[in-house]
Design an enzyme around this catalytic site. Structure first.
Site, PDB file in Angstrom:
ATOM      1  N   LYS A 112      -3.348  -7.665  -2.420  1.00 40.49           N
ATOM      2  CA  LYS A 112      -4.797  -7.558  -2.269  1.00 40.49           C
ATOM      3  C   LYS A 112      -5.488  -8.905  -2.474  1.00 40.49           C
ATOM      4  CE  LYS A 112      -4.729  -2.975  -1.900  1.00 40.49           C
ATOM      5  NZ  LYS A 112      -3.327  -2.605  -2.084  1.00 40.49           N
TER       6      LYS A 112
HETATM    7  C1  LIG Z   1      -2.563  -1.592  -1.540  1.00 37.57           C
HETATM    8  C2  LIG Z   1      -1.122  -1.731  -1.647  1.00 37.57           C
HETATM    9  C3  LIG Z   1      -0.271  -1.222  -0.665  1.00 37.57           C
HETATM   10  C4  LIG Z   1      -0.770  -0.454   0.525  1.00 37.57           C
HETATM   11  O1  LIG Z   1      -1.500  -1.267   1.420  1.00 37.57           O
HETATM   12  P1  LIG Z   1      -2.450  -0.610   2.498  1.00 37.57           P
HETATM   13  O2  LIG Z   1      -3.136  -1.758   3.160  1.00 37.57           O
HETATM   14  O3  LIG Z   1      -3.414   0.240   1.726  1.00 37.57           O
HETATM   15  O4  LIG Z   1      -1.621   0.189   3.417  1.00 37.57           O
HETATM   16  C5  LIG Z   1       1.093  -1.448  -0.793  1.00 37.57           C
HETATM   17  N1  LIG Z   1       1.593  -2.104  -1.867  1.00 37.57           N
HETATM   18  C6  LIG Z   1       0.788  -2.597  -2.830  1.00 37.57           C
HETATM   19  C7  LIG Z   1       1.407  -3.287  -3.973  1.00 37.57           C
HETATM   20  C8  LIG Z   1      -0.589  -2.437  -2.761  1.00 37.57           C
HETATM   21  O5  LIG Z   1      -1.369  -2.927  -3.718  1.00 37.57           O
END
Ligand SMILES: *Cc1c(COP(=O)(O)O)cnc(C)c1O
Length: 496
Positions: A112
């Site tokens: 993120k």
């Molecule tokens: C948010 C997240 C995901 C999923 O990503 P999306 O874009 O919501 O599909 C996978 N792994 C981690 C560690 C995340 O923080």
């Protein structure tokens, strides 16, 4: 050429990139999508010589056409700096026959950060460009990682406040500790009695509540979103797929033009959608493998063409993927429905009223690049141990879901295409699940003892993000019912 963004639920609503970033969500709950996906205008051999920031510029300038060069360069420079623990920003490491694109080297050690370290700059620049004087209230639902990354990005950013809702019993202990120790006078963190879907639905309802929005406007506030529904998150995520391909070429792992497959551990469908956009920009991506945990609603969707969220919500060891309503899938549905907003709206109404919709065979045909795979809890733990034993590489639970999905796909198809696996979190963020996967005996130790054990085993330095929270005081302890989310927001903003 100015690229405009249109709503997936109303073909008449068109806005500039900066307006789309400011609004977050379109009217009637639609999502903004670019009118066309721009083609890369720099050859790969040049991209292969560029650093991350330069690639970011080449990709983002094509999407954010109403930003000036200086504005965009300022945003990129401010975001991708020493907050990351490596100047590579997103290293591509080859282990056990796959290429792991490590997207967790930012301030909060999950992928993120790749978008949320730049979103505050994109947003405040957008506000300036559009002469917004209201304070911007970032309202965010999190399954664990977005919350902290958004808090870190927006803490003490002038002209903004950030309110984060997370499922009280649905995140890892380290994730929770990271959020509730967040500093900053403009930060608010609230646990809800409910799951991530409840949090996301509550947030979307507030965005669509006209009464609330006009009361906010009178008080000098307006909402925006740090969730992956915001194009300000989607666009920066496209960058690292372009970068990864260029690096594959630069490192001689593929020839320029040779296709790769991409495997993405998926929850809200934002990350894999960004890979799809990169493909549409001209990056030779063959298959997009969508990896799910036991909440395998997307796997079932790709298998059958039926999206059905009517099922038990399972708490897994990869909590950031514990999601039954994958918001960003709407952008893909809209596209394969021929960019027909009415048709898309019908599917989305069915989803919210009945929890289910089925796409047409013509729509399904357009999904041939996508493959759904999933990993059970047992398989996830198994692959962590396997790759550790084979390659001395310790991955987190989310990445492990993708690694297992890749192994299943490769075994079933024999497809030898070189593969990039999106590695979405540091193992230090999910230490208990990771360490007990390696040896169940670790379960008797405390979270921070496990951190030290992980360090001993992997040799990877303990990230700053973890050291910071070892002794940090809890600054947020509000918990509310899922029905009370709006009330809490109104109190924070002094509206009641
Ligand atoms: C948010 C997240 C995901 C999923 O990503 P999306 O874009 O919501 O599909 C996978 N792994 C981690 C560690 C995340 O923080």
């Amino acid at each position: 050429m100015n690229l405009l963004y249109k709503s997936t639920r109303n073909n008449d609503e068109k806005v500039t990139a900066s307006q789309a970033i400011l609004k977050g969500l379109a009217d009637q709950g639609g999502l903004f999508v670019p009118e066309t996906i721009p083609a890369l205008d720099v050859p790969v051999e040049e991209l292969a010589r560029m650093d991350y920031q330069q690639v970011a510029y080449e990709v983002m300038k094509l999407f954010l056409t109403d930003f000036t060069d200086e504005e965009l360069r300022y945003c990129i420079r401010s975001a991708y700096d020493s907050k990351f623990d490596t100047p590579l920003i997103a290293p591509l490491v080859e282990k056990d026959g796959a290429n792991y694109l490590e997207l967790f080297h930012g301030a909060t050690i999950a992928f993120k950060d790749m978008a949320l370290s730049i979103l505050p700059y994109l947003l405040t620049t957008s506000a300036k460009k559009n002469h917004v004087t209201n304070e911007i209230v970032i309202l965010t639902a999190t399954s664990g990682d977005t919350g902290k990354a958004a808090l870190a990005g927006f803490a003490d950013v002038p002209g903004t406040r950030i309110i984060v809702f997370y499922p009280k019993n649905g995140v890892s202990p380290i994730q929770e500790k990271q959020m509730v120790t967040q500093k900053g006078d403009n930060t608010y963190v609230i646990g809800i009695h409910g799951n991530f879907d409840d949090a996301q639905t509550g947030v979307k309802q507030m965005f669509n509540n006209r009464e609330l929005c006009s009361a906010m406007d009178r008080a000098g506030y307006q909402f925006s979103s740090a969730n992956s529904i915001n194009v300000g998150r989607l666009v920066p995520q496209v960058v690292y797929y372009v970068y990864a391909y260029a690096q594959m070429v630069a490192k001689g792992r593929i020839r320029n033009g040779e296709p790769i497959n991409v495997v993405v551990p998926t929850g809200n469908f934002g990350n894999i959608l960004a890979a799809f956009y990169a493909k549409n920009m001209g990056i030779p991506i063959a298959k997009l493998v969508c990896a799910s945990n036991e909440n395998k609603v997307l796997y079932d969707f790709f298998e059958t063409g039926r999206y059905d969220r009517n099922r038990e919500f399972i708490l897994t060891s990869s909590p950031s993927m514990d999601i039954l309503i994958s918001s960003n899938l709407e952008r893909l549905i809209y596209r394969i429905a021929g960019e027909d907003a009415r048709k898309n709206l019908q599917f989305m109404n069915d989803l919210s009223e009945k929890g289910i919709y089925t796409i047409t065979p013509e729509m399904r045909e357009q999904l041939s690049d996508f493959v759904g795979k999933y990993a059970s809890e047992e398989e996830t733990a198994e692959v962590i141990r396997e790759v550790y034993e084979a390659a001395d590489y310790i991955m987190d639970t989310h990445t492990a879901v993708a690694a297992k999905a890749y192994k299943k796909y490769a075994a079933e198809t024999g497809d030898p295409t070189p593969t990039v696996i999106a590695s979405t979190a540091s193992p230090y963020k999910f230490t208990r699940a990771v360490m007990t996967a390696i040896d169940p005996a670790y379960d008797s130790k405390s979270d921070f003892e496990l951190v030290d054990e992980l360090h001993r085993l992997s040799g990877v330095p303990v990230p700053r993000a973890i050291d910071e929270i070892r002794s940090a005081p809890v600054l947020h302890d509000t918990v509310c019912g899922k029905e009370q989310m709006q009330e809490v927001v109104e109190r924070i903003l002094g509206l009641r």
